[in-house]
Design a protein around this motif. Structure first.
Motif, PDB file in Angstrom:
ATOM      1  N   HIS A  12     -14.916   4.005   5.700  1.00  0.00           N
ATOM      2  CA  HIS A  12     -15.648   3.318   4.659  1.00  0.00           C
ATOM      3  C   HIS A  12     -14.866   3.036   3.378  1.00  0.00           C
ATOM      4  N   SER A  13     -14.138   4.004   2.857  1.00  0.00           N
ATOM      5  CA  SER A  13     -13.495   3.805   1.549  1.00  0.00           C
ATOM      6  C   SER A  13     -12.205   2.989   1.640  1.00  0.00           C
ATOM      7  N   HIS A  14     -11.678   2.840   2.855  1.00  0.00           N
ATOM      8  CA  HIS A  14     -10.387   2.186   3.101  1.00  0.00           C
ATOM      9  C   HIS A  14      -9.220   2.983   2.513  1.00  0.00           C
ATOM     10  N   LYS A  15      -9.492   4.184   2.003  1.00  0.00           N
ATOM     11  CA  LYS A  15      -8.426   5.014   1.433  1.00  0.00           C
ATOM     12  C   LYS A  15      -8.135   6.164   2.393  1.00  0.00           C
ATOM     13  N   PRO A  16      -6.932   6.205   2.957  1.00  0.00           N
ATOM     14  CA  PRO A  16      -6.622   7.291   3.885  1.00  0.00           C
ATOM     15  C   PRO A  16      -6.678   8.651   3.199  1.00  0.00           C
ATOM     16  N   LEU A  17      -7.192   9.639   3.928  1.00  0.00           N
ATOM     17  CA  LEU A  17      -7.256  10.993   3.372  1.00  0.00           C
ATOM     18  C   LEU A  17      -7.161  12.001   4.498  1.00  0.00           C
ATOM     19  N   LEU A  18      -6.411  13.033   4.252  1.00  0.00           N
ATOM     20  CA  LEU A  18      -6.218  14.101   5.225  1.00  0.00           C
ATOM     21  C   LEU A  18      -6.210  15.380   4.425  1.00  0.00           C
ATOM     22  N   GLU A  19      -7.263  16.177   4.550  1.00  0.00           N
ATOM     23  CA  GLU A  19      -7.361  17.360   3.701  1.00  0.00           C
ATOM     24  C   GLU A  19      -8.192  18.432   4.374  1.00  0.00           C
ATOM     25  N   ARG A  20      -7.733  19.671   4.274  1.00  0.00           N
ATOM     26  CA  ARG A  20      -8.531  20.790   4.777  1.00  0.00           C
ATOM     27  C   ARG A  20      -9.388  21.349   3.656  1.00  0.00           C
ATOM     28  N   VAL A  21     -10.690  21.415   3.928  1.00  0.00           N
ATOM     29  CA  VAL A  21     -11.620  21.988   2.952  1.00  0.00           C
ATOM     30  C   VAL A  21     -12.488  22.987   3.707  1.00  0.00           C
ATOM     31  N   GLY A  22     -12.474  24.229   3.271  1.00  0.00           N
ATOM     32  CA  GLY A  22     -13.293  25.257   3.929  1.00  0.00           C
ATOM     33  C   GLY A  22     -12.977  25.398   5.406  1.00  0.00           C
ATOM     34  N   GLY A  23     -11.713  25.271   5.763  1.00  0.00           N
ATOM     35  CA  GLY A  23     -11.314  25.455   7.162  1.00  0.00           C
ATOM     36  C   GLY A  23     -11.545  24.248   8.052  1.00  0.00           C
ATOM     37  N   ILE A  24     -12.082  23.163   7.476  1.00  0.00           N
ATOM     38  CA  ILE A  24     -12.357  21.953   8.259  1.00  0.00           C
ATOM     39  C   ILE A  24     -11.341  20.884   7.853  1.00  0.00           C
ATOM     40  N   LEU A  25     -10.796  20.163   8.846  1.00  0.00           N
ATOM     41  CA  LEU A  25      -9.886  19.066   8.558  1.00  0.00           C
ATOM     42  C   LEU A  25     -10.706  17.789   8.359  1.00  0.00           C
ATOM     43  N   TYR A  26     -10.674  17.244   7.148  1.00  0.00           N
ATOM     44  CA  TYR A  26     -11.339  15.976   6.849  1.00  0.00           C
ATOM     45  C   TYR A  26     -10.306  14.872   6.982  1.00  0.00           C
ATOM     46  N   PHE A  27     -10.637  13.852   7.783  1.00  0.00           N
ATOM     47  CA  PHE A  27      -9.641  12.852   8.160  1.00  0.00           C
ATOM     48  C   PHE A  27     -10.243  11.453   8.041  1.00  0.00           C
ATOM     49  N   ASN A  28      -9.797  10.716   7.037  1.00  0.00           N
ATOM     50  CA  ASN A  28     -10.137   9.302   6.911  1.00  0.00           C
ATOM     51  C   ASN A  28      -8.863   8.527   7.218  1.00  0.00           C
ATOM     52  N   PRO A  29      -8.846   7.777   8.341  1.00  0.00           N
ATOM     53  CA  PRO A  29      -7.612   7.091   8.721  1.00  0.00           C
ATOM     54  C   PRO A  29      -7.308   5.865   7.862  1.00  0.00           C
ATOM     55  N   GLY A  30      -8.181   5.555   6.901  1.00  0.00           N
ATOM     56  CA  GLY A  30      -7.993   4.342   6.112  1.00  0.00           C
ATOM     57  C   GLY A  30      -8.463   3.132   6.901  1.00  0.00           C
ATOM     58  N   SER A  31      -8.078   1.949   6.461  1.00  0.00           N
ATOM     59  CA  SER A  31      -8.536   0.715   7.107  1.00  0.00           C
ATOM     60  C   SER A  31      -7.429   0.058   7.906  1.00  0.00           C
ATOM     61  N   ALA A  32      -7.779  -0.340   9.148  1.00  0.00           N
ATOM     62  CA  ALA A  32      -6.847  -1.098   9.981  1.00  0.00           C
ATOM     63  C   ALA A  32      -7.232  -2.576   9.983  1.00  0.00           C
ATOM     64  N   GLY A  33      -8.136  -2.964   9.096  1.00  0.00           N
ATOM     65  CA  GLY A  33      -8.623  -4.346   9.050  1.00  0.00           C
ATOM     66  C   GLY A  33      -7.793  -5.219   8.124  1.00  0.00           C
ATOM     67  N   PRO A  34      -8.336  -6.395   7.782  1.00  0.00           N
ATOM     68  CA  PRO A  34      -7.612  -7.309   6.896  1.00  0.00           C
ATOM     69  C   PRO A  34      -7.272  -6.623   5.571  1.00  0.00           C
ATOM     70  N   LYS A  35      -6.119  -6.961   5.017  1.00  0.00           N
ATOM     71  CA  LYS A  35      -5.662  -6.296   3.790  1.00  0.00           C
ATOM     72  C   LYS A  35      -6.635  -6.558   2.654  1.00  0.00           C
ATOM     73  N   ARG A  36      -6.935  -5.498   1.900  1.00  0.00           N
ATOM     74  CA  ARG A  36      -7.820  -5.618   0.742  1.00  0.00           C
ATOM     75  C   ARG A  36      -7.172  -4.951  -0.455  1.00  0.00           C
ATOM     76  N   PHE A  37      -7.200  -5.627  -1.592  1.00  0.00           N
ATOM     77  CA  PHE A  37      -6.656  -5.055  -2.835  1.00  0.00           C
ATOM     78  C   PHE A  37      -5.210  -4.626  -2.592  1.00  0.00           C
ATOM     79  N   SER A  38      -4.830  -3.483  -3.136  1.00  0.00           N
ATOM     80  CA  SER A  38      -3.451  -3.021  -2.937  1.00  0.00           C
ATOM     81  C   SER A  38      -3.396  -1.865  -1.939  1.00  0.00           C
ATOM     82  N   LEU A  39      -4.510  -1.652  -1.227  1.00  0.00           N
ATOM     83  CA  LEU A  39      -4.564  -0.507  -0.325  1.00  0.00           C
ATOM     84  C   LEU A  39      -3.687  -0.746   0.898  1.00  0.00           C
ATOM     85  N   PRO A  40      -3.012   0.314   1.374  1.00  0.00           N
ATOM     86  CA  PRO A  40      -2.216   0.166   2.592  1.00  0.00           C
ATOM     87  C   PRO A  40      -3.133  -0.036   3.794  1.00  0.00           C
ATOM     88  N   ARG A  41      -2.608  -0.573   4.877  1.00  0.00           N
ATOM     89  CA  ARG A  41      -3.345  -0.659   6.135  1.00  0.00           C
ATOM     90  C   ARG A  41      -2.808   0.435   7.039  1.00  0.00           C
TER      91      ARG A  41
END
Length: 161
Positions: free
Chosen positions: A113-142
């Motif tokens: 959803h956010s198009h911002k990649p994130l990989l972080e462990r919080v409370g023993g859980i791995l939270y993983f947002n792969p970012g966006s693989a869609g058309p380029k938006r703003f300055s965010l990486p694909r």
């Protein structure tokens, strides 16, 4: 069974199947799509690479066939994975999300959803947002993600397309 499993993680394709994805996902056993697919053809193209497990995103209303649910619990290679499209920050989950995650007890939470990649462990859980693989938006990486599961340890990688 192989001791080293790789799962492709992708989100927010918005109808685009990037021609580099087959190379990035060439070693994956499964592909997890965290929503905003945008076009059913994208799921078919991913299915040619590996079995796909997908959740629907907010732009997918009415665009995709029924049966794509907003969240899913998945057990892959002994790892419990919770998939949803919109999560916000792992540090500021709403009450409903906090409660579901407490009940499900996933080892990995995959979202987009956010198009911002994130990989972080919080409370023993791995939270993983792969970012966006869609058309380029703003300055965010694909980007896409790789989830590597080896003898019980779980690591994520974010890869620029």
């Amino acid at each position: 069974a192989m001791s080293h499993q790789i799962v492709g993680v992708i989100s927010d394709t918005h109808g685009l199947f990037d021609p580099r994805i087959p190379l990035l996902f060439e070693d994956v056993q499964y592909i997890l799509h965290a929503g905003d697919v945008g076009d059913f053809k994208v799921l078919g193209q991913l299915e040619n690479l590996a079995p796909v497990i997908a959740v629907s995103g907010n732009v997918d209303e009415g665009n995709l066939p029924p049966g794509l649910e907003p969240e899913k619990n998945v057990l892959l290679f002994g790892v419990r994975i919770f998939m949803t499209h919109i999560l916000g920050s792992p540090h500021r989950l709403n009450l409903g999300q906090t409660e579901r995650i407490r009940v499900i007890q996933p080892q990995v939470v995959i979202y987009g959803h956010s198009h911002k990649p994130l990989l972080e462990r919080v409370g023993g859980i791995l939270y993983f947002n792969p970012g966006s693989a869609g058309p380029k938006r703003f300055s965010l990486p694909r980007t896409v993600g790789l989830l590597e599961i080896e003898e019980g340890s779980i690591h994520g990688r974010i890869v620029e397309i």
